[in-house]
Each structure stands twice: as structure tokens, then as C-alpha cells.
Design a protein around this motif. Structure first.
Motif, PDB file in Angstrom:
ATOM      1  N   LEU A  97     -14.970  14.240 -15.972  1.00  0.00           N
ATOM      2  CA  LEU A  97     -14.837  14.077 -17.218  1.00  0.00           C
ATOM      3  C   LEU A  97     -15.149  12.594 -17.610  1.00  0.00           C
ATOM      4  O   LEU A  97     -15.890  12.387 -18.867  1.00  0.00           O
ATOM      5  CB  LEU A  97     -13.321  14.298 -17.549  1.00  0.00           C
ATOM      6  CG  LEU A  97     -12.952  14.362 -19.257  1.00  0.00           C
ATOM      7  CD1 LEU A  97     -13.752  15.394 -20.095  1.00  0.00           C
ATOM      8  CD2 LEU A  97     -11.471  14.439 -19.367  1.00  0.00           C
ATOM      9  N   GLY A  98     -14.836  11.418 -16.947  1.00  0.00           N
ATOM     10  CA  GLY A  98     -15.081  10.089 -17.543  1.00  0.00           C
ATOM     11  C   GLY A  98     -16.446  10.007 -17.386  1.00  0.00           C
ATOM     12  O   GLY A  98     -17.264   9.433 -18.151  1.00  0.00           O
ATOM     13  N   VAL A  99     -17.223  10.805 -16.385  1.00  0.00           N
ATOM     14  CA  VAL A  99     -18.857  10.491 -16.411  1.00  0.00           C
ATOM     15  C   VAL A  99     -19.352  11.190 -17.484  1.00  0.00           C
ATOM     16  O   VAL A  99     -20.308  10.597 -18.010  1.00  0.00           O
ATOM     17  CB  VAL A  99     -19.122  10.945 -14.943  1.00  0.00           C
ATOM     18  CG1 VAL A  99     -20.928  11.160 -15.055  1.00  0.00           C
ATOM     19  CG2 VAL A  99     -18.946  10.139 -13.788  1.00  0.00           C
ATOM     20  N   PHE A 100     -18.936  12.440 -17.924  1.00  0.00           N
ATOM     21  CA  PHE A 100     -19.372  13.182 -18.911  1.00  0.00           C
ATOM     22  C   PHE A 100     -19.378  12.498 -20.248  1.00  0.00           C
ATOM     23  O   PHE A 100     -20.439  12.165 -21.142  1.00  0.00           O
ATOM     24  CB  PHE A 100     -18.732  14.662 -18.941  1.00  0.00           C
ATOM     25  CG  PHE A 100     -19.094  15.419 -20.092  1.00  0.00           C
ATOM     26  CD1 PHE A 100     -20.280  16.012 -20.202  1.00  0.00           C
ATOM     27  CD2 PHE A 100     -18.216  15.253 -21.369  1.00  0.00           C
ATOM     28  CE1 PHE A 100     -20.640  16.661 -21.275  1.00  0.00           C
ATOM     29  CE2 PHE A 100     -18.642  16.144 -22.442  1.00  0.00           C
ATOM     30  CZ  PHE A 100     -19.840  16.651 -22.444  1.00  0.00           C
ATOM     31  N   ILE A 101     -18.382  11.706 -20.374  1.00  0.00           N
ATOM     32  CA  ILE A 101     -17.947  11.083 -21.729  1.00  0.00           C
ATOM     33  C   ILE A 101     -18.895   9.710 -21.772  1.00  0.00           C
ATOM     34  O   ILE A 101     -19.442   9.606 -22.777  1.00  0.00           O
ATOM     35  CB  ILE A 101     -16.750  10.841 -21.945  1.00  0.00           C
ATOM     36  CG1 ILE A 101     -15.536  11.736 -21.957  1.00  0.00           C
ATOM     37  CG2 ILE A 101     -16.265   9.608 -23.036  1.00  0.00           C
ATOM     38  CD1 ILE A 101     -14.023  11.661 -21.717  1.00  0.00           C
ATOM     39  N   VAL A 102     -19.114   9.280 -20.680  1.00  0.00           N
ATOM     40  CA  VAL A 102     -19.887   8.034 -20.488  1.00  0.00           C
ATOM     41  C   VAL A 102     -21.274   8.451 -20.690  1.00  0.00           C
ATOM     42  O   VAL A 102     -22.250   7.656 -21.760  1.00  0.00           O
ATOM     43  CB  VAL A 102     -19.898   7.109 -19.286  1.00  0.00           C
ATOM     44  CG1 VAL A 102     -21.155   6.128 -19.044  1.00  0.00           C
ATOM     45  CG2 VAL A 102     -18.457   6.521 -19.089  1.00  0.00           C
ATOM     46  N   TYR A 103     -21.892   9.415 -20.338  1.00  0.00           N
ATOM     47  CA  TYR A 103     -23.201   9.890 -20.196  1.00  0.00           C
ATOM     48  C   TYR A 103     -23.344  10.324 -21.756  1.00  0.00           C
ATOM     49  O   TYR A 103     -24.555   9.848 -22.519  1.00  0.00           O
ATOM     50  CB  TYR A 103     -23.274  11.163 -19.431  1.00  0.00           C
ATOM     51  CG  TYR A 103     -24.497  12.017 -19.712  1.00  0.00           C
ATOM     52  CD1 TYR A 103     -25.885  11.313 -19.463  1.00  0.00           C
ATOM     53  CD2 TYR A 103     -24.758  13.288 -20.285  1.00  0.00           C
ATOM     54  CE1 TYR A 103     -27.089  12.090 -19.560  1.00  0.00           C
ATOM     55  CE2 TYR A 103     -25.864  14.066 -20.639  1.00  0.00           C
ATOM     56  CZ  TYR A 103     -27.062  13.390 -20.242  1.00  0.00           C
ATOM     57  OH  TYR A 103     -28.290  13.962 -20.434  1.00  0.00           O
ATOM     58  N   ILE A 104     -22.521  11.102 -22.678  1.00  0.00           N
ATOM     59  CA  ILE A 104     -22.660  11.370 -23.766  1.00  0.00           C
ATOM     60  C   ILE A 104     -22.958  10.141 -24.910  1.00  0.00           C
ATOM     61  O   ILE A 104     -23.475   9.940 -25.646  1.00  0.00           O
ATOM     62  CB  ILE A 104     -21.379  12.355 -24.587  1.00  0.00           C
ATOM     63  CG1 ILE A 104     -21.707  13.386 -23.467  1.00  0.00           C
ATOM     64  CG2 ILE A 104     -21.643  12.449 -25.781  1.00  0.00           C
ATOM     65  CD1 ILE A 104     -22.731  14.614 -23.956  1.00  0.00           C
ATOM     66  N   ILE A 105     -21.900   9.231 -24.412  1.00  0.00           N
ATOM     67  CA  ILE A 105     -21.788   7.964 -25.172  1.00  0.00           C
ATOM     68  C   ILE A 105     -23.429   7.297 -25.354  1.00  0.00           C
ATOM     69  O   ILE A 105     -23.914   6.913 -26.307  1.00  0.00           O
ATOM     70  CB  ILE A 105     -20.735   6.927 -24.912  1.00  0.00           C
ATOM     71  CG1 ILE A 105     -19.356   7.547 -25.318  1.00  0.00           C
ATOM     72  CG2 ILE A 105     -21.069   5.720 -25.515  1.00  0.00           C
ATOM     73  CD1 ILE A 105     -18.326   6.816 -24.713  1.00  0.00           C
ATOM     74  N   LEU A 106     -23.984   7.153 -24.115  1.00  0.00           N
ATOM     75  CA  LEU A 106     -25.173   6.587 -23.777  1.00  0.00           C
ATOM     76  C   LEU A 106     -26.392   7.451 -24.447  1.00  0.00           C
ATOM     77  O   LEU A 106     -27.291   6.593 -25.157  1.00  0.00           O
ATOM     78  CB  LEU A 106     -25.373   6.430 -22.195  1.00  0.00           C
ATOM     79  CG  LEU A 106     -24.788   5.571 -21.591  1.00  0.00           C
ATOM     80  CD1 LEU A 106     -24.805   5.719 -19.880  1.00  0.00           C
ATOM     81  CD2 LEU A 106     -24.937   4.039 -21.714  1.00  0.00           C
ATOM     82  N   LEU A 107     -26.157   8.807 -24.438  1.00  0.00           N
ATOM     83  CA  LEU A 107     -27.252   9.531 -25.030  1.00  0.00           C
ATOM     84  C   LEU A 107     -27.007   9.322 -26.327  1.00  0.00           C
ATOM     85  O   LEU A 107     -28.255   9.149 -27.307  1.00  0.00           O
ATOM     86  CB  LEU A 107     -26.905  10.984 -24.691  1.00  0.00           C
ATOM     87  CG  LEU A 107     -27.899  12.064 -25.152  1.00  0.00           C
ATOM     88  CD1 LEU A 107     -29.059  11.857 -24.694  1.00  0.00           C
ATOM     89  CD2 LEU A 107     -27.223  13.481 -25.055  1.00  0.00           C
ATOM     90  N   TYR A 108     -25.935   9.286 -27.314  1.00  0.00           N
ATOM     91  CA  TYR A 108     -26.031   9.080 -28.832  1.00  0.00           C
ATOM     92  C   TYR A 108     -26.254   7.880 -29.033  1.00  0.00           C
ATOM     93  O   TYR A 108     -27.041   7.557 -30.279  1.00  0.00           O
ATOM     94  CB  TYR A 108     -24.413   9.401 -29.053  1.00  0.00           C
ATOM     95  CG  TYR A 108     -24.286  10.877 -29.341  1.00  0.00           C
ATOM     96  CD1 TYR A 108     -24.625  11.490 -30.572  1.00  0.00           C
ATOM     97  CD2 TYR A 108     -23.624  11.799 -28.580  1.00  0.00           C
ATOM     98  CE1 TYR A 108     -24.483  12.870 -30.815  1.00  0.00           C
ATOM     99  CE2 TYR A 108     -23.466  12.995 -28.564  1.00  0.00           C
ATOM    100  CZ  TYR A 108     -23.937  13.689 -29.922  1.00  0.00           C
ATOM    101  OH  TYR A 108     -23.672  14.922 -29.951  1.00  0.00           O
ATOM    102  N   LEU A 109     -25.895   6.622 -28.298  1.00  0.00           N
ATOM    103  CA  LEU A 109     -26.556   5.336 -28.484  1.00  0.00           C
ATOM    104  C   LEU A 109     -28.150   5.391 -28.501  1.00  0.00           C
ATOM    105  O   LEU A 109     -28.643   4.641 -29.272  1.00  0.00           O
ATOM    106  CB  LEU A 109     -25.880   4.445 -27.418  1.00  0.00           C
ATOM    107  CG  LEU A 109     -24.468   4.156 -27.662  1.00  0.00           C
ATOM    108  CD1 LEU A 109     -23.890   3.194 -26.360  1.00  0.00           C
ATOM    109  CD2 LEU A 109     -24.209   3.274 -29.138  1.00  0.00           C
ATOM    110  N   GLY A 110     -28.395   6.123 -27.322  1.00  0.00           N
ATOM    111  CA  GLY A 110     -30.160   6.209 -27.448  1.00  0.00           C
ATOM    112  C   GLY A 110     -30.592   6.845 -28.663  1.00  0.00           C
ATOM    113  O   GLY A 110     -31.711   6.461 -29.260  1.00  0.00           O
TER     114      GLY A 110
END
Length: 245
Positions: free
Chosen positions: A127-140
Motif C-alpha cells: 500500500l505504501g509503495v503503491f501510494i508513492v508510485y501513484i504520487i510520482l506518476l501524477y507529479l510526472g
């Protein structure tokens, strides 16, 4: 041919789909039900009003009636709570699904009951990795679409790795995804385009075609991870990763 041959990946994905389709279909139906569950109270309330008024009330009129009567906010609180619970249940099922994909590509038994139990080892980390991944994706994506695509592909395996290797750290998960995708960006980008084409064909075929194409694409991606991971082994004690079979 190279490490990532599209034809070989499709063939392997199709082979695994034919072998494991029923169990992945069952899991997919369960996940779909959980994803749609929060919307049921509103749909039920609308149908009740719709039938009560002889089928002449529109959604806009229904919403106005609900707000005026005070029923809307009571129902809204219930839906918010249900959505919150379903979010965590759905993410847990995602861990189960990822572990099933991993088992399929490693020629292990694919059992929902086993992975439902094993997923508890990985859930919070995933869950933590998924949230970080989504944040990085949206920032990009916010910066520009191209950086979002680049980040999405280079870190595309991070949640998958977290689901199957919970003894890693956050940085190790993202580093491993970064390492195994290095030098394969355009090939992975092409595989994503091919995957979209397969999904489109599935939608054109309707019903069964959609279900088969979704499972096929997921197994293709899992097989791609296996190819890349085997070429860039991660330093793990694999006995602690498989858990119970």
C-alpha cells in the motif's frame, strides 16, 4: 531476438492464460464487485425513487429530492465509509492478484485461498509503495505527459515487487524496478502499446473477449517482470518470499 521479444511474451501470456484463466476470472469478478460496491446505495436509493414516481424522475430531480429531504447527506456519509473500507479491501485483493501472477509465472500452484492468507505479509508495504508510485506518476504527468510516461514505465514493477518481496525497503523496491527496466524503456513502451491493442480487441469482441484480454495482458506483464528480474537477479532469500504453498 533480444530479451523482450513481443511475440514470445504474447505466446507465453496466452499459454498461462489458458492454464490459469478460471482462477484469475474468479479473482477479477471479486475485485470488480468490491470496486462497484460503494455505488450500490446510491443506485438503490435512485431506483426506489424512480419506481415510486412511476419512472418519471430524472437523476437531477432525484438528487434535488434527496438533498431537500436530508436523505442525501445521511446516505453520503454511509457511502464515504463504505468507499473507505472498499479501498483497503480492493488493495488487499490487488496484493493477492499480484502474488497469483507471480506464482503463475514461476510455475507454482495458483490458489486464491493460499494467497489471501499470504497477502497479509505484504499488504501495508504494498500500500505504501503503491501510494508513492501513484504520487510520482501524477507529479510526472503534471510536469508534462512525457515525464509521467517515463516514470510510469521505469517504476511500473515497484508495486508488483512490493507484493512479492515485502522484506525489501522502499528504496530497494524502486531501485530494483529502475535497474531492471534500464535500457528497455522503448521496448516496454511498445509492449504497453501492444497491450492496449489487445485490450481494444477484447472490448470489440465483447464480454468473454474483454475478460480474456485483461487476464492475458496482466500475465504478459508478469512474464516481462520475470524475464527482466531473471536477467538482473535481486539479492533475496527466496524461501522467505514464497511463504506457504
Amino acid at each position: 531476438k533480444g530479451l523482450l521479444n513481443t511475440g514470445d511474451i504474447i505466446n507465453k501470456g496466452w499459454e498461462l492464460t489458458k492454464k490459469h484463466f478460471p482462477v484469475f476470472l474468479l479473482m477479477g469478478i471479486l475485485m470488480f464487485f468490491i470496486s462497484e460496491l460503494p455505488g450500490i446505495p446510491f443506485s438503490q436509493a435512485y431506483m426506489e425513487r424512480f419506481l415510486a414516481y412511476g419512472g418519471i424522475v430524472s437523476q437531477e430531480q432525484w438528487l434535488e429530492l434527496m438533498v431537500t429531504s436530508g436523505e442525501y447527506w445521511s446516505l453520503f456519509k454511509w457511502v464515504c465509509l463504505l468507499s473507505f473500507l472498499c479501498f483497503f479491501i480492493y488493495r488487499y485483493l490487488e496484493v493477492v492478484y499480484c502474488r497469483m501472477l507471480y506464482a503463475a509465472t514461476e510455475d507454482m500452484k495458483v490458489k486464491i485461498s493460499v494467497e489471501l492468507k499470504n497477502a497479509r505479509h505484504s499488504f501495508w508495504f504494498y500500500l505504501g509503495v503503491f501510494i508513492v508510485y501513484i504520487i510520482l506518476l501524477y507529479l510526472g504527468i503534471i510536469c508534462c505527459i512525457i515525464p509521467g510516461i517515463f516514470i510510469g514505465i521505469r517504476f511500473m514493477f515497484a508495486p508488483y515487487i512490493a507484493a512479492n518481496h515485502p522484506n525489501l525497503t522502499f528504496s530497494e523496491v524502486f531501485l530494483h524496478s529502475w535497474q531492471i527496466t534500464k535500457g528497455h524503456f522503448w521496448k516496454l513502451f511498445w509492449i504497453e502499446i501492444v497491450s492496449l491493442g489487445i485490450l481494444l480487441i477484447g472490448f470489440i469482441c465483447c464480454c468473454v473477449g474483454v475478460l480474456v484480454s485483461i487476464v492475458l495482458v496482466h500475465l504478459m506483464h508478469a512474464y516481462v517482470y520475470k524475464l527482466l528480474s531473471d536477467a538482473h537477479p535481486i539479492l533475496l532469500n527466496t524461501d522467505t518470499e514464497i511463504f506457504e504453498q
